[in-house]
Design a protein around this motif. Structure first.
Motif, short mmCIF file in Angstrom:
data_model
loop_
_atom_site.label_atom_id
_atom_site.label_comp_id
_atom_site.label_asym_id
_atom_site.label_seq_id
_atom_site.Cartn_x
_atom_site.Cartn_y
_atom_site.Cartn_z
N TRP A 218 0.82 -1.20 0.00
CA TRP A 218 0.00 0.00 0.00
C TRP A 218 0.86 1.26 0.00
O TRP A 218 0.72 2.14 -0.86
CB TRP A 218 -0.92 -0.05 1.22
N TRP A 219 1.79 1.33 0.95
CA TRP A 219 2.53 2.58 1.11
C TRP A 219 3.65 2.74 0.11
O TRP A 219 4.00 3.87 -0.25
CB TRP A 219 3.00 2.72 2.55
N ILE A 220 4.20 1.66 -0.37
CA ILE A 220 5.15 1.80 -1.48
C ILE A 220 4.42 2.32 -2.72
O ILE A 220 4.91 3.21 -3.43
CB ILE A 220 5.85 0.46 -1.78
N GLY A 221 3.23 1.77 -2.97
CA GLY A 221 2.43 2.25 -4.09
C GLY A 221 2.06 3.71 -3.95
O GLY A 221 2.10 4.48 -4.92
N ALA A 222 1.69 4.12 -2.74
CA ALA A 222 1.33 5.52 -2.51
C ALA A 222 2.53 6.44 -2.74
O ALA A 222 2.41 7.51 -3.35
CB ALA A 222 0.80 5.69 -1.09
N LEU A 223 3.71 6.04 -2.25
CA LEU A 223 4.91 6.85 -2.45
C LEU A 223 5.24 6.99 -3.93
O LEU A 223 5.58 8.09 -4.41
CB LEU A 223 6.09 6.22 -1.72
N LEU A 224 5.16 5.89 -4.67
CA LEU A 224 5.46 5.93 -6.10
C LEU A 224 4.48 6.84 -6.85
O LEU A 224 4.88 7.64 -7.70
CB LEU A 224 5.41 4.51 -6.68
N THR A 225 3.20 6.71 -6.54
CA THR A 225 2.19 7.53 -7.21
C THR A 225 2.42 9.00 -6.92
O THR A 225 2.37 9.84 -7.84
CB THR A 225 0.78 7.12 -6.74
N PHE A 226 2.68 9.33 -5.67
CA PHE A 226 2.89 10.73 -5.30
C PHE A 226 4.16 11.27 -5.97
O PHE A 226 4.17 12.42 -6.45
CB PHE A 226 2.99 10.86 -3.79
N ALA A 227 5.23 10.47 -5.99
CA ALA A 227 6.47 10.92 -6.62
C ALA A 227 6.25 11.22 -8.10
O ALA A 227 6.70 12.26 -8.61
CB ALA A 227 7.56 9.87 -6.44
N ALA A 228 5.58 10.32 -8.80
CA ALA A 228 5.33 10.54 -10.22
C ALA A 228 4.48 11.77 -10.45
O ALA A 228 4.70 12.54 -11.40
CB ALA A 228 4.65 9.31 -10.83
N GLY A 255 13.04 4.71 -17.51
CA GLY A 255 12.78 4.03 -16.25
C GLY A 255 12.38 2.58 -16.37
O GLY A 255 12.88 1.72 -15.62
N ASN A 256 11.48 2.27 -17.29
CA ASN A 256 10.97 0.89 -17.36
C ASN A 256 12.02 -0.13 -17.78
O ASN A 256 12.18 -1.16 -17.12
CB ASN A 256 9.76 0.83 -18.29
N ALA A 278 18.63 4.59 -9.62
CA ALA A 278 18.42 5.99 -9.27
C ALA A 278 17.06 6.51 -9.70
O ALA A 278 16.70 7.64 -9.37
CB ALA A 278 19.51 6.85 -9.90
N LEU A 279 16.29 5.72 -10.42
CA LEU A 279 14.97 6.13 -10.90
C LEU A 279 13.88 5.43 -10.07
O LEU A 279 14.09 4.33 -9.56
CB LEU A 279 14.81 5.79 -12.38
N PRO A 280 12.71 6.05 -9.94
CA PRO A 280 11.64 5.44 -9.13
C PRO A 280 11.23 4.05 -9.62
O PRO A 280 10.84 3.21 -8.81
CB PRO A 280 10.49 6.44 -9.27
N ASN A 281 11.30 3.78 -10.92
CA ASN A 281 10.92 2.47 -11.44
C ASN A 281 11.77 1.37 -10.83
O ASN A 281 11.26 0.38 -10.29
CB ASN A 281 11.08 2.43 -12.96
N VAL A 307 11.45 8.63 -2.10
CA VAL A 307 11.13 9.81 -1.30
C VAL A 307 11.83 11.05 -1.85
O VAL A 307 11.22 12.14 -1.94
CB VAL A 307 11.51 9.58 0.17
N VAL A 308 13.07 10.91 -2.24
CA VAL A 308 13.82 12.05 -2.79
C VAL A 308 13.15 12.58 -4.04
O VAL A 308 12.99 13.80 -4.22
CB VAL A 308 15.28 11.66 -3.07
N TRP A 309 12.73 11.70 -4.93
CA TRP A 309 12.02 12.14 -6.15
C TRP A 309 10.74 12.87 -5.79
O TRP A 309 10.42 13.92 -6.36
CB TRP A 309 11.73 10.94 -7.05
N GLY A 310 9.98 12.32 -4.86
CA GLY A 310 8.72 12.95 -4.47
C GLY A 310 8.92 14.32 -3.85
O GLY A 310 8.23 15.29 -4.20
#
Length: 344
Positions: A218-228, A255-256, A278-281, A307-310
């Motif tokens: 849940w929270w990894i997904g939330a962090l990724l969504t917010f960062a993007a 990234g992919n 170094a990329l969120p992906n 977190v840094v990206w976000g």
């Protein structure tokens, strides 16, 4: 009306530039994916060796340096270091027979485990020996080829940058006031939380692909969504509509293929191997796999990357919006006649 005027009327110069940008992104997509995946080759895969130092030296001297072998004191130590994500694999030399044991954890990437097995099988065969593979951590039954985490990361990132892009299309890529900037950024928080929750429900409760780590998902997904989302907003404030293209370049084109999904970093060419973590992906894929399969070991670095990206996206969006609005406020007002003409 001349032919040039007709063309300009049908296809404005701004549209031509946008189409050229799309063409470049398309070619970049082909170059990046084919460049990353066309010839996967192991490079300096960390391998713990329980055996003679001569074996370690021999493995490190293989052409192309596919392995980074180092001595480990015991099989137990090799197993633990693999589970702690300090080693990719372990080779246990058996002086009493001609069969050695290869320890892998295919949940960390089946393609990488297979590549190590192939290299060592050839090496052992050249010495009249054979290797027996033991998989310490295999993917869950619903996680074929250990790709579920990667695809989940892609989904969360796509949701984040599409949501931010949609806000930009609906009300302008560059917010007209700081209050609007803050509201847009704030709106991404509940969106990210719901996005992470929905993804976790699909992965864990519905499809049973990655089970037993609901809150981590849940929270990894939330962090990724917010960062993007925040990164997309930052690029939009800086570049307008072109910012969406830069987002696609970073998250999709670069990234992919470098994220370690189908092929892990050690199998990719140097460029993709260097940028992946170094990329969120890549950070998201690594964090998910390590939480689900390796008891959360080696997750601090990838989580910090996300977190840094976000945070960077958040700060750049706010600061760039403030500076832009200050610059607009300092501009002298248009002459009254010119303003009236524009209104007509």
């Amino acid at each position: 009306m001349s032919t040039e005027e007709r063309l300009s009327d049908a296809i404005p110069p701004r549209t031509v530039l946008l189409v050229i940008g799309v063409l470049l992104l398309q070619l970049g997509f082909i170059l990046s994916y084919v460049g990353a995946f066309h010839s996967p080759t192991p490079s300096r895969v960390t391998l713990g060796v329980v055996g003679p130092h001569a074996t370690v030296d021999s493995l490190n001297g293989l052409p192309g340096a596919p392995l980074d072998a180092r001595t480990v004191t015991s099989e137990r130590a090799a197993r633990q270091r693999i589970l702690d994500r300090e080693l990719t694999a372990g080779l246990v030399f058996d002086a009493g027979s001609t069969t050695d044991t290869l320890l892998v954890a295919s949940a960390g990437g089946p393609a990488l485990a297979t590549a190590v097995e192939q290299v060592l099988t050839q090496v052992e065969a050249s010495q009249g020996r054979s290797v027996r593979t033991v998989d310490l951590v295999a993917p869950e039954a619903g996680d074929a080829r250990a790709l579920t985490g990667f695809y989940a990361v892609v989904g969360w990132l796509v949701g984040g940058y599409l949501a931010a892009a949609a806000l930009g299309i609906a009300r302008g890529a560059r917010p007209a006031t700081l209050r609007r900037t803050v509201i847009r950024l704030g709106a991404m928080v509940p969106y990210a939380v719901v996005s992470g929750l929905g993804g976790a429900l699909v992965l864990d409760q519905w499809l049973h692909a990655l089970t037993g780590h609901f809150f981590a998902l849940w929270w990894i997904g939330a962090l990724l969504t917010f960062a993007a989302a925040t990164v997309t907003m930052a690029f939009q404030v800086l570049l307008g509509v072109l910012g969406v293209g830069l987002t696609v370049l970073i998250f999709v084109i670069l990234g992919n293929p470098s994220a370690g999904g189908a092929y892990q970093a050690e199998l990719l060419p140097t460029f993709w191997r260097a940028i992946g973590g170094a990329l969120p992906n890549g950070a998201g894929t690594e964090a998910l796999r390590n939480f689900v399969y390796f008891d959360g070991h080696a997750t601090q670095r990838p989580l910090l990357v996300i977190v840094v990206w976000g945070v960077a996206g958040l700060l750049v969006t706010f600061v760039a919006s403030a500076l832009r609005l200050q610059r607009i406020a300092r501009q002298p007002p248009e002459p009254e006649g010119r303003h009236a003409k524009h209104e007509l």
